[in-house]
Design an enzyme around this catalytic site. Structure first.
Site, PDB file in Angstrom:
ATOM      1  CE1 TYR A 159      50.101  16.089  -7.140  1.00  0.00           C
ATOM      2  CE2 TYR A 159      49.763  17.769  -8.819  1.00  0.00           C
ATOM      3  CZ  TYR A 159      50.335  16.571  -8.417  1.00  0.00           C
ATOM      4  OH  TYR A 159      51.147  15.872  -9.277  1.00  0.00           O
TER       5      TYR A 159
ATOM      6  CG  ASP B 205      51.410   1.648  -4.609  1.00  0.00           C
ATOM      7  OD1 ASP B 205      50.359   1.861  -3.984  1.00  0.00           O
ATOM      8  OD2 ASP B 205      51.657   2.177  -5.715  1.00  0.00           O
TER       9      ASP B 205
ATOM     10  CB  SER C  11      53.663  18.231 -11.359  1.00  0.00           C
ATOM     11  OG  SER C  11      52.664  18.815 -12.142  1.00  0.00           O
TER      12      SER C  11
ATOM     13  CG  PHE D 117      56.631   6.973  -9.473  1.00  0.00           C
ATOM     14  CD1 PHE D 117      56.528   7.811 -10.575  1.00  0.00           C
ATOM     15  CD2 PHE D 117      57.514   5.900  -9.538  1.00  0.00           C
ATOM     16  CE1 PHE D 117      57.277   7.583 -11.710  1.00  0.00           C
ATOM     17  CE2 PHE D 117      58.270   5.671 -10.671  1.00  0.00           C
ATOM     18  CZ  PHE D 117      58.158   6.510 -11.758  1.00  0.00           C
TER      19      PHE D 117
ATOM     20  CG  LEU E 247      47.957  -1.926  -3.138  1.00  0.00           C
ATOM     21  CD1 LEU E 247      47.411  -3.321  -2.833  1.00  0.00           C
ATOM     22  CD2 LEU E 247      48.425  -1.870  -4.606  1.00  0.00           C
TER      23      LEU E 247
ATOM     24  CG  ASN F 128      44.684   6.512  -7.314  1.00  0.00           C
ATOM     25  OD1 ASN F 128      43.487   6.250  -7.400  1.00  0.00           O
ATOM     26  ND2 ASN F 128      45.311   7.283  -8.194  1.00  0.00           N
TER      27      ASN F 128
ATOM     28  CE  LYS G 195      53.805  15.599  -7.080  1.00  0.00           C
ATOM     29  NZ  LYS G 195      54.382  14.329  -6.672  1.00  0.00           N
TER      30      LYS G 195
HETATM   31  P1  NAD Z   1      49.001   7.132  -9.280  1.00  0.00           P
HETATM   32  O1  NAD Z   1      48.004   7.577  -8.266  1.00  0.00           O
HETATM   33  O2  NAD Z   1      48.546   6.218 -10.350  1.00  0.00           O
HETATM   34  O3  NAD Z   1      50.264   6.457  -8.539  1.00  0.00           O
HETATM   35  C1  NAD Z   1      50.695   6.845  -7.265  1.00  0.00           C
HETATM   36  C2  NAD Z   1      50.829   5.599  -6.409  1.00  0.00           C
HETATM   37  O4  NAD Z   1      51.274   5.978  -5.097  1.00  0.00           O
HETATM   38  C3  NAD Z   1      49.505   4.868  -6.234  1.00  0.00           C
HETATM   39  O5  NAD Z   1      49.651   3.508  -6.644  1.00  0.00           O
HETATM   40  C4  NAD Z   1      49.199   4.969  -4.744  1.00  0.00           C
HETATM   41  O6  NAD Z   1      48.565   3.820  -4.251  1.00  0.00           O
HETATM   42  C5  NAD Z   1      50.585   5.189  -4.134  1.00  0.00           C
HETATM   43  N1  NAD Z   1      50.614   5.942  -2.874  1.00  0.00           N
HETATM   44  C6  NAD Z   1      50.063   7.154  -2.599  1.00  0.00           C
HETATM   45  N2  NAD Z   1      50.338   7.513  -1.341  1.00  0.00           N
HETATM   46  C7  NAD Z   1      51.095   6.526  -0.780  1.00  0.00           C
HETATM   47  C8  NAD Z   1      51.700   6.309   0.487  1.00  0.00           C
HETATM   48  N3  NAD Z   1      51.570   7.195   1.485  1.00  0.00           N
HETATM   49  N4  NAD Z   1      52.413   5.179   0.689  1.00  0.00           N
HETATM   50  C9  NAD Z   1      52.561   4.271  -0.298  1.00  0.00           C
HETATM   51  N5  NAD Z   1      52.012   4.407  -1.516  1.00  0.00           N
HETATM   52  C10 NAD Z   1      51.293   5.525  -1.763  1.00  0.00           C
HETATM   53  O7  NAD Z   1      49.650   8.447  -9.907  1.00  0.00           O
HETATM   54  P2  NAD Z   1      50.586   8.617 -11.189  1.00  0.00           P
HETATM   55  O8  NAD Z   1      49.801   9.306 -12.239  1.00  0.00           O
HETATM   56  O9  NAD Z   1      51.262   7.335 -11.502  1.00  0.00           O
HETATM   57  O10 NAD Z   1      51.613   9.681 -10.624  1.00  0.00           O
HETATM   58  C11 NAD Z   1      52.841   9.289 -10.024  1.00  0.00           C
HETATM   59  C12 NAD Z   1      53.531  10.529  -9.482  1.00  0.00           C
HETATM   60  O11 NAD Z   1      53.704  11.465 -10.539  1.00  0.00           O
HETATM   61  C13 NAD Z   1      52.741  11.264  -8.395  1.00  0.00           C
HETATM   62  O12 NAD Z   1      53.641  11.746  -7.429  1.00  0.00           O
HETATM   63  C14 NAD Z   1      52.088  12.392  -9.140  1.00  0.00           C
HETATM   64  O13 NAD Z   1      51.826  13.495  -8.314  1.00  0.00           O
HETATM   65  C15 NAD Z   1      53.146  12.724 -10.192  1.00  0.00           C
HETATM   66  N6  NAD Z   1      52.586  13.377 -11.396  1.00  0.00           N
HETATM   67  C16 NAD Z   1      51.572  12.791 -12.088  1.00  0.00           C
HETATM   68  C17 NAD Z   1      51.038  13.436 -13.208  1.00  0.00           C
HETATM   69  C18 NAD Z   1      49.870  12.823 -13.977  1.00  0.00           C
HETATM   70  O14 NAD Z   1      49.219  13.562 -14.741  1.00  0.00           O
HETATM   71  N7  NAD Z   1      49.578  11.523 -13.863  1.00  0.00           N
HETATM   72  C19 NAD Z   1      51.536  14.660 -13.630  1.00  0.00           C
HETATM   73  C20 NAD Z   1      52.589  15.226 -12.917  1.00  0.00           C
HETATM   74  C21 NAD Z   1      53.112  14.563 -11.790  1.00  0.00           C
END
Ligand code: NAD
Ligand code: UDP
Length: 332
Positions: free
Chosen positions: A148, A31, A124, A80, A33, A35, A152
């Site tokens: 976005y 990760d 999603s 993720f 970091l 986000n 997906k």
């Molecule tokens: P989040 O932002 O909390 O977690 C995503 C993590 O990926 C973060 O810690 C970020 O630092 C890391 N990241 C992003 N790009 C990166 C890269 N290039 N290399 C390494 N690390 C990277 O998001 P979340 O809510 O935990 O969502 C996780 C997944 O689920 C995502 O793919 C998101 O699109 C999908 N999703 C989330 C939701 C929601 O409502 N939270 C809904 C549907 C789908």
């Protein structure tokens, strides 16, 4: 068994890492970091007594990614990592296409090279676009309304094409509905910087008086009370769904999509009222214009995930609104 979790420091990823460790999987996290925060690692260790291996790498750097695969014997990946803010993706489409697509291409290419072909992917419900019917089933037509969502959908296409070319892959595509809530230890949860886009973090900031009032985007939708209806699922249930999906990919060779939701739709006003009642706080609101791109109703038909994965969400909306607020109170 060693499982790589990309984006494992994020909201859903960190809860899933906890479930994996509690089910005796060995976890490796990558990760960057962008986000999330490094202290999540200590919190995971506090909850589980185990500390996963962590690499602060960007998946867009293929050489670093390869290094991790060379250092471990990774048997499956839960992917993720990605950027997820719909509004930002409209402003910065190239950032979203670059980050989400290049990182996934790198991951798939390295997995192929190493012969690690078991994958669970975070998709999603946004890939259903504006559904013509409810509840939403996995075989409904797919479309997107923002960059976005397009990332997906493109990744889903890539995964299906990859499987077509080589059926020794095993891939579960999980289409999440609206994850909210927090771990009952209140060590892990969602804490977005700045003004939140999503309903639950916004309500929490209003309840805590960080924000003045909630703007409810439209009260003239054809729904039970005119406000938007969504299928909210507790993040711990969602994390448990990943264990079921992982078990599935480890025991079969197919590519398949699963809705992870509860099957129940709640309106914005119902959310606000229950939040107030359960947490004994005020949540002032105003009705404003509809938000561009919003749909009236979105909730899952969860029966395929029940039948194929043995997954049923167990926590109710009271658990969700309580845990969301308690996480905030424990972390200010
Ligand atoms: P989040 O932002 O909390 O977690 C995503 C993590 O990926 C973060 O810690 C970020 O630092 C890391 N990241 C992003 N790009 C990166 C890269 N290039 N290399 C390494 N690390 C990277 O998001 P979340 O809510 O935990 O969502 C996780 C997944 O689920 C995502 O793919 C998101 O699109 C999908 N999703 C989330 C939701 C929601 O409502 N939270 C809904 C549907 C789908
Ligand atoms: N919503 C709202 N005010 C907000 C944020 C969201 O009224 O500040 C509404 C939104 O219109 C939708 C529901 O709450 O009907 C869920 O929105 P969210 O952004 O959390 O999820 P999504 O629309 O992506 O499913």
């Amino acid at each position: 068994m060693q499982v790589l979790v990309t984006g494992g420091m994020g909201y859903i990823g960190s809860h899933t890492v906890v479930e994996l460790l509690e089910n005796n999987y060995e976890v490796i996290i990558i990760d960057n970091l962008v986000n999330s925060k490094i202290d999540v690692l200590d919190k995971i260790e506090k909850i589980t007594g185990k500390r996963p291996d962590f690499y602060p790498y960007d998946l867009c750097d293929k050489e670093l990614l390869k290094k991790v695969f060379m250092q471990h014997k990774i048997e499956a990946v839960i992917h993720f990592a990605g950027l997820k803010a719909v509004g930002e993706s409209v402003q910065k489409p190239l950032l979203y296409y670059h980050n989400n697509l290049i990182s996934t291409l790198n991951l798939l290419e390295v997995m192929k090279e190493i012969d690690c072909k078991k994958l669970v992917f975070s998709s999603s419900a946004t890939v259903y676009g504006s559904p013509k019917e409810l509840p939403i089933k996995e075989d409904f037509p797919l479309s997107t309304t923002n960059p976005y969502g397009s990332t997906k959908l493109f990744i889903e296409y890539m995964l299906k094409d990859l499987y077509q070319s080589d059926p020794t892959w095993s891939i579960a595509i999980l289409r999440y509905f609206n994850p909210i809530g927090a771990h009952p230890s209140y060590l892990l949860g969602e804490n977005p910087n700045g003004i939140p886009n999503n309903l639950m973090p916004y309500i929490v900031k209003v309840a805590s008086k960080e924000l003045d009032h909630l703007n409810i985007f439209g009260s003239d939708y054809p729904t039970k009370d005119g406000t938007g209806v969504r299928d909210y699922i507790h993040v711990v249930d969602l994390a448990k769904g990943h264990i079921k999906a992982l078990e599935k990919v480890l025991s079969t060779n197919k590519v398949d999509c699963y809705n992870l939701g509860t099957g129940i739709g709640y309106s914005v006003l119902e959310m606000v009222e229950l939040f107030k009642k359960v947490n004994q706080v005020d949540v002032p609101y105003q009705i404003v214009e509809r938000r561009a791109g919003d749909i009236a109703e979105c909730y899952a038909d969860p029966t395929y995930a029940q039948k194929e994965l043995g997954f049923t969400a167990e926590k109710n909306l009271e658990d969700m609104v309580r845990d969301s607020y308690q996480y905030f109170l424990h972390n200010q």
